[in-house]
Design an enzyme around this catalytic site. Structure first.
Site, PDB file in Angstrom:
ATOM      1  N   TYR A 196      42.144  43.750  38.228  1.00 43.95           N
ATOM      2  CA  TYR A 196      42.915  42.577  37.809  1.00 43.95           C
ATOM      3  C   TYR A 196      43.540  42.776  36.427  1.00 43.95           C
ATOM      4  CZ  TYR A 196      39.955  41.052  41.626  1.00 43.95           C
ATOM      5  OH  TYR A 196      39.311  40.984  42.826  1.00 43.95           O
ATOM      6  N   TYR A 210      41.173  33.448  31.669  1.00 41.96           N
ATOM      7  CA  TYR A 210      39.789  33.042  31.984  1.00 41.96           C
ATOM      8  C   TYR A 210      38.887  33.037  30.757  1.00 41.96           C
ATOM      9  CZ  TYR A 210      41.471  34.939  36.482  1.00 41.96           C
ATOM     10  OH  TYR A 210      42.199  35.238  37.601  1.00 41.96           O
ATOM     11  N   GLU A 263      33.346  43.489  50.605  1.00 41.72           N
ATOM     12  CA  GLU A 263      34.731  43.648  50.131  1.00 41.72           C
ATOM     13  C   GLU A 263      34.794  43.733  48.618  1.00 41.72           C
ATOM     14  OE1 GLU A 263      36.589  40.106  51.648  1.00 41.72           O
ATOM     15  OE2 GLU A 263      36.450  40.755  53.723  1.00 41.72           O
ATOM     16  N   PRO A 264      34.221  44.770  48.041  1.00 40.05           N
ATOM     17  CA  PRO A 264      34.261  44.849  46.579  1.00 40.05           C
ATOM     18  C   PRO A 264      35.629  45.258  46.062  1.00 40.05           C
ATOM     19  CG  PRO A 264      33.226  46.807  47.482  1.00 40.05           C
ATOM     20  CD  PRO A 264      33.556  45.925  48.652  1.00 40.05           C
ATOM     21  N   GLY A 265      36.072  44.593  45.017  1.00 38.02           N
ATOM     22  CA  GLY A 265      37.294  45.004  44.332  1.00 38.02           C
ATOM     23  C   GLY A 265      36.883  45.501  42.954  1.00 38.02           C
ATOM     24  N   ARG A 266      36.518  44.518  42.104  1.00 35.52           N
ATOM     25  CA  ARG A 266      36.140  44.806  40.716  1.00 35.52           C
ATOM     26  C   ARG A 266      35.103  45.929  40.610  1.00 35.52           C
ATOM     27  NH1 ARG A 266      36.506  40.617  37.028  1.00 35.52           N
ATOM     28  NH2 ARG A 266      36.445  39.206  38.796  1.00 35.52           N
ATOM     29  N   GLY A 284      32.849  40.177  45.289  1.00 31.20           N
ATOM     30  CA  GLY A 284      32.275  39.359  44.225  1.00 31.20           C
ATOM     31  C   GLY A 284      31.312  40.067  43.296  1.00 31.20           C
ATOM     32  N   CYS A 325      55.241  35.299  22.654  1.00 32.45           N
ATOM     33  CA  CYS A 325      55.434  34.139  21.781  1.00 32.45           C
ATOM     34  C   CYS A 325      54.682  32.910  22.265  1.00 32.45           C
ATOM     35  CB  CYS A 325      56.921  33.855  21.631  1.00 32.45           C
ATOM     36  SG  CYS A 325      57.722  35.246  20.852  1.00 32.45           S
ATOM     37  N   GLU A 326      53.376  33.023  22.331  1.00 30.95           N
ATOM     38  CA  GLU A 326      52.505  31.881  22.629  1.00 30.95           C
ATOM     39  C   GLU A 326      51.202  32.112  21.894  1.00 30.95           C
ATOM     40  OE1 GLU A 326      51.837  30.451  26.583  1.00 30.95           O
ATOM     41  OE2 GLU A 326      53.802  31.132  27.275  1.00 30.95           O
TER      42      GLU A 326
HETATM   43  N1  LLP Z   1      37.563  39.438  49.263  1.00 30.01           N
HETATM   44  C1  LLP Z   1      38.344  38.352  49.125  1.00 30.01           C
HETATM   45  C2  LLP Z   1      38.714  37.583  50.313  1.00 30.01           C
HETATM   46  C3  LLP Z   1      38.793  37.972  47.853  1.00 30.01           C
HETATM   47  O1  LLP Z   1      39.573  36.896  47.714  1.00 30.01           O
HETATM   48  C4  LLP Z   1      38.428  38.747  46.720  1.00 30.01           C
HETATM   49  C5  LLP Z   1      38.877  38.372  45.366  1.00 30.01           C
HETATM   50  C6  LLP Z   1      37.625  39.888  46.919  1.00 30.01           C
HETATM   51  C7  LLP Z   1      37.190  40.189  48.216  1.00 30.01           C
HETATM   52  C8  LLP Z   1      37.217  40.807  45.811  1.00 30.01           C
HETATM   53  O2  LLP Z   1      36.492  40.200  44.815  1.00 30.01           O
HETATM   54  P1  LLP Z   1      35.814  41.119  43.681  1.00 30.01           P
HETATM   55  O3  LLP Z   1      34.824  42.043  44.374  1.00 30.01           O
HETATM   56  O4  LLP Z   1      36.864  41.884  42.995  1.00 30.01           O
HETATM   57  O5  LLP Z   1      35.133  40.164  42.780  1.00 30.01           O
HETATM   58  N2  LLP Z   1      41.673  37.601  38.971  1.00 30.01           N
HETATM   59  C9  LLP Z   1      40.252  37.324  38.867  1.00 30.01           C
HETATM   60  C10 LLP Z   1      39.512  37.670  40.146  1.00 30.01           C
HETATM   61  C11 LLP Z   1      40.056  36.985  41.369  1.00 30.01           C
HETATM   62  C12 LLP Z   1      39.427  37.469  42.647  1.00 30.01           C
HETATM   63  C13 LLP Z   1      40.127  36.924  43.860  1.00 30.01           C
HETATM   64  N3  LLP Z   1      39.557  37.341  45.118  1.00 30.01           N
HETATM   65  C14 LLP Z   1      39.698  38.056  37.658  1.00 30.01           C
HETATM   66  O6  LLP Z   1      40.438  38.734  36.967  1.00 30.01           O
HETATM   67  O7  LLP Z   1      38.504  37.944  37.383  1.00 30.01           O
END
Ligand code: LLP
Length: 429
Positions: free
Chosen positions: A385, A329, A286-289, A244, A356-357
């Site tokens: 993402y 979003y 659990e960082p993604g972004r 998050g 085409c939208e």
């Molecule tokens: N852990 C779990 C269980 C999750 O579902 C997620 C993201 C993460 C970790 C990583 O979250 P982050 O650190 O990346 O914020 N498509 C959307 C974001 C959806 C995230 C879904 N779950 C966007 O483009 O903003």
């Protein structure tokens, strides 16, 4: 002269009005690989991982960083993080498959699914990947197949957060996680079935720059861990705060203060594990972004300049098939004109794609240098993402991905072709 374009977007520099990304000229990349093109900086991913890891281990030495592969599951990206020592958060059997392929051993992966099928659960269990349970029924179904050595439960810590409603994954409105009674029931069932090692997890949402909801929710998770310990005698090997962590998308936004984040979350954690007698579990996140967002840009060429009585449109070759976040979003992605970075002559434009939208836009009402057909745009902060959510909508093959590794440009995903559009189809006459 090479100058930084933004303080917080490190791989971007400007050489005589032309954009360089991680030292490579954007126009050279477009010339060699065509557009739309995702360009990924290896050094930036490594830098992001290292600074997060260092800030956390400064406060506590049992840390595991699970990279959330959903943000960007390109094999080369996974491999970079694997070699940094990351763990991995997977949400689907496909992500588990990719993680194993990239060299993550099963015990470095945690599977957090939702609405999981039985055959998927069996696949995960057979891969020996630990499961983070998202419903009581999921545990019952897993136990029919195997008694896992280690198990974790996703708790709903009552408080959510996130940059958009769709991205809030805790609190009363969401399908995710277990509430208190179900949590206790689930751990009790797992323990009775013979599971011996446990973790506990939450994930409250995505794109959070204000720490308060994470801290409050994490405190709720820790008191849930205490209740489970007191009632069931379970001690946790790991306590996982989920992902998050947000990143700035606008030049005027501030980046998260990592030092403050680490101090606040880990002082709470250390205080509570002593107070609640929770032993010395791993602190996981659990960082993604946070790890990959600013490590990638999207290059797209201007095909059309169109002026109506109301607006000036810049038509480009990337649409919401390539980057859906603005349309899905309302997300802001900063746009640079890669061949006019320092141009002073400005106009207000909508940047739109070939789909085409009317919802097909990358930017709206954006002040940009005066644009001509043939110009090259760079859309920033697309590493998370971006490609991961792209599609073949309007029968447009997906974009290519290039990795910059020590100034070398390596094609890590080929551009799709018309053949990709018919792959898996059978025409019935
Ligand atoms: N852990 C779990 C269980 C999750 O579902 C997620 C993201 C993460 C970790 C990583 O979250 P982050 O650190 O990346 O914020 N498509 C959307 C974001 C959806 C995230 C879904 N779950 C966007 O483009 O903003």
């Amino acid at each position: 002269m090479v100058k930084k374009v933004f303080q917080f977007l490190q791989p971007l520099t400007n050489k005589d009005g032309h954009l360089l990304f991680d030292g490579v000229a954007a126009r050279e990349l477009a010339k060699e690989f065509d557009t739309p093109l995702y360009v990924i900086s290896e050094s930036r991913i490594r830098h992001n991982y290292k600074r997060l890891s260092e800030e956390l281990t400064r406060n506590y030495d049992k840390i595991h960083i699970y990279y959330a592969a959903k943000a960007n599951s390109n094999l080369s990206v996974l491999k970079i993080l694997e070699t940094e020592g990351a763990h991995l958060d997977a949400v689907s059997p496909g992500e588990v498959f990719l993680a194993l392929k990239a060299g993550f051993s099963p015990e470095r992966i945690l599977f957090t699914g939702t609405s999981v099928r039985n055959d998927e659960l069996r696949f995960i269990a057979d891969c020996k990947v630990p499961v983070n349970i998202d419903s009581f029924s999921e545990l019952e179904r897993l136990l029919k197949h195997v008694v896992p050595k280690i198990l974790s439960v996703r708790v709903n810590p009552k408080i959510g957060g996130g940059h958009h409603d769709h991205c809030i994954t805790a609190g009363p409105q969401t399908k995710f996680g277990l509430w208190e009674d179900e949590t206790l029931k689930t751990y009790a069932k797992a323990k009775n079935a013979g599971v011996e090692r446990f973790g506990i997890q939450m994930h409250i949402g995505s794109g959070i720059l204000n720490l308060e909801p994470i801290i409050l929710a994490f405190d709720n998770l820790l008191s849930m861990a205490k209740k489970i310990r007191d009632k069931l005698g379970i001690t946790f090997e790991f306590i996982d705060m989920g992902g998050g962590l947000g990143v700035p998308y606008k030049p005027e936004e501030n980046e998260l203060d990592l030092c403050t984040f680490s101090n606040r979350i880990l002082s709470l954690f250390k205080r509570r594990i002593v107070e609640y007698n929770l032993g010395t579990p791993f602190f996981c996140l659990e960082p993604g972004r946070y790890l990959v967002s600013d490590a990638s840009i999207l290059l797209t060429s201007v095909t059309t300049v169109k002026v109506t009585p109301f607006k000036k449109f810049i038509g480009v070759d990337a649409g919401f098939n390539t980057l859906i976040r603005p349309s899905m979003y309302g997300s802001y992605h900063h746009v640079l004109v890669a061949n006019k970075v320092t141009s002073q002559e400005k106009e207000i434009y909508d940047v739109v794609g070939p789909i085409c939208e009317s919802g097909d836009f990358l930017a709206r009402d954006r002040l940009l240098p005066k644009i001509e057909e043939g110009d090259l745009l760079a859309i920033l902060n697309v590493g998370a993402y971006g490609f991961a959510m792209s599609s073949q909508y309007n029968s447009r093959p997906r974009a290519a991905e290039v990795l910059i590794k020590n100034k070398k440009c390596l094609l890590v995903r080929k551009r799709e072709t018309f053949d990709s559009l018919v792959f898996n189809q059978q025409m019935v006459e």
